[in-house]
Scaffold this motif. Structure first.
Motif, PDB file in Angstrom:
ATOM      1  N   LEU A 315       4.819 -11.243  -0.475  1.00  0.00           N
ATOM      2  CA  LEU A 315       3.615 -10.905  -0.724  1.00  0.00           C
ATOM      3  C   LEU A 315       3.430  -9.379  -0.554  1.00  0.00           C
ATOM      4  N   THR A 316       3.016  -8.580  -1.404  1.00  0.00           N
ATOM      5  CA  THR A 316       3.026  -6.966  -1.092  1.00  0.00           C
ATOM      6  C   THR A 316       1.528  -6.651  -0.997  1.00  0.00           C
ATOM      7  N   HIS A 317       1.417  -5.520  -0.374  1.00  0.00           N
ATOM      8  CA  HIS A 317       0.012  -4.747  -0.356  1.00  0.00           C
ATOM      9  C   HIS A 317       0.323  -3.188   0.076  1.00  0.00           C
ATOM     10  N   ALA A 318      -0.355  -2.649  -0.658  1.00  0.00           N
ATOM     11  CA  ALA A 318      -0.608  -1.058  -0.248  1.00  0.00           C
ATOM     12  C   ALA A 318      -1.785  -0.438  -0.605  1.00  0.00           C
ATOM     13  N   GLY A 319      -2.159   0.548   0.341  1.00  0.00           N
ATOM     14  CA  GLY A 319      -3.532   1.186   0.173  1.00  0.00           C
ATOM     15  C   GLY A 319      -3.280   2.680   0.115  1.00  0.00           C
ATOM     16  N   LEU A 320      -4.194   3.507  -0.281  1.00  0.00           N
ATOM     17  CA  LEU A 320      -4.395   5.007  -0.081  1.00  0.00           C
ATOM     18  C   LEU A 320      -5.813   5.610  -0.041  1.00  0.00           C
ATOM     19  N   LEU A 321      -6.117   6.575   0.458  1.00  0.00           N
ATOM     20  CA  LEU A 321      -7.123   7.426   0.367  1.00  0.00           C
ATOM     21  C   LEU A 321      -6.924   8.754  -0.385  1.00  0.00           C
TER      22      LEU A 321
END
Ligand code: UT7
Length: 336
Positions: A315-321
């Motif tokens: 399970l992958t996850h990634a975020g950015l602002l």
């Protein structure tokens, strides 16, 4: 210190609509169940002869027309997808030739499922901010209808096809990208997959039909727990708070997931943008499609802070602002 920004955006969805009422004719389901449990009303399905590379090319053409952009000086192409036309060559290589991008540009596909677009955007930022590349084309695209099991009512109601594209260019003045976080937990790799090999992962025998298989409840629970923690990490990394975020764009998997995620973060649901209502879950395309819809509708404007968060198989996850700093449009977009 060099920086990077998104200067242009484009999107494409196939013309054919698959409504909840259409699905009532295919599996034992009904419009009310689908809307209440997912928020999805319809999705777009590619033609038999329409593949992920076609969706990508159409999204990039939309970007070029709207922003008057050339791709002649693109020096890297990143395509996030789980449904490439072929195992190899990559969709990115096909796109390079098709769009007349010089053969001196790099071209790779990135596989991080529904988190793929944000992973690719992270990579584009790293390339541009480091000075290694100047203009990176990033596309999130999936033709999930090609791998959807239309006898499985728990998955076939969810997925649709689409593509979203952005250009990431260098900016000598400032860096629009201010916070990042990513992760991957392979202990949940057997909860959502697609294979045509008789094989195990985490000691679990996978179903080798070549169609997408998902344990929806497990992924649901994992995402609702993981995304708010990940968002906090992005904010910590940026030295920002959720009050400063004008728009939150999580992966459009299910409206019933976005609601508790916003609740846990104490974030107003009205400031969450999603593309699932009329396009379903489009995996790597869902976040750029939602951003594109926000821009088209005039909701999302330059200077605003946008927080993207992708999650999915792995399970992958990634975020950015990031702070939006698009170039001016030269022509109005046609409706999707
Ligand atoms: O993008 C990649 C990441 N993926 C996700 O994030 C997906 C996350 N999960 C979900 O979106 C949801 O779990 C689903 C939409 C897949 C399922 O919703 P749910 O509320 O978790 O339903 P459930 O699996 O707990 O099933 C509840 C009931 C079951 O019946 P019983 O056992 O209670 O009699 C299902 O058989 O709903 C039934 N059901 C349906 N009924 C009518 C499942 N699918 C359908 C359907 N129509 N399409």
């Amino acid at each position: 210190m060099k920086g990077a920004k998104i200067t242009a955006i484009g999107a494409y969805v196939p013309a054919r609509r698959l409504t909840n009422h259409d699905l009532e004719q295919i599996v034992d389901t009904d419009d009310e169940w689908i809307v209440q449990r997912t928020g999805i009303r319809e999705r777009r399905i590619s033609r038999e002869d329409e593949y992920t590379s076609d969706l990508c090319a159409a999204a990039v053409l939309d970007l070029m027309n709207r922003y008057g952009k050339s791709v002649q000086d693109v020096d890297m192409i990143l395509v996030a997808t789980s449904t490439p036309d072929f195992s190899f060559p990559s969709v990115a290589s096909i796109l390079q030739n098709r769009l007349g991008i010089p053969a001196t540009a790099g071209a790779i596909d990135m596989s991080a499922a529904c988190a793929g677009f944000v992973y690719a955007l992270h990579t584009a930022h790293a390339y541009v901010a480091s000075g290694l590349h100047r203009k990176v084309l990033v596309v999130g695209a999936d033709a999930l209808s090609k791998i959807t099991d239309y006898t499985d009512r728990s998955t076939c109601i969810l997925f649709g096809d689409g593509a979203g594209a952005v250009l990431v260019e260098s900016d000598a003045q400032q860096d629009s990208f201010t916070g990042f976080h990513m992760g991957s937990d392979g202990s949940g790799a057997h909860h959502v997959y697609r294979t045509n090999l008789s094989h195990k992962v985490n000691e679990v025998d996978l179903i080798d039909t070549g169609k997408l298989v998902q344990n929806g409840r497990e992924v649901f629970r994992w995402a609702v727990r993981t995304v708010p923690q990940g968002v906090q990490q992005v904010l910590n990394n940026a030295g920002a708070s959720m009050e400063q975020v004008d728009w939150f764009i999580p992966h459009s998997a299910n409206l019933r997931m976005i609601e508790p995620i916003c609740e846990r973060m104490n974030y107003p649901f009205e400031q969450a943008l999603y593309s699932l209502e009329y396009f379903g879950n489009t995996s790597a395309a869902s976040i750029p499609l939602a951003l594109d819809l926000g821009v088209r509708e005039g909701k999302v404007v330059n200077g605003q802070q946008v927080l993207l968060y992708g999650f999915g198989a792995g399970l992958t996850h990634a975020g950015l602002l990031m702070k939006l700093a698009l170039d001016p449009e030269v022509s109005r977009p046609a409706p999707l």
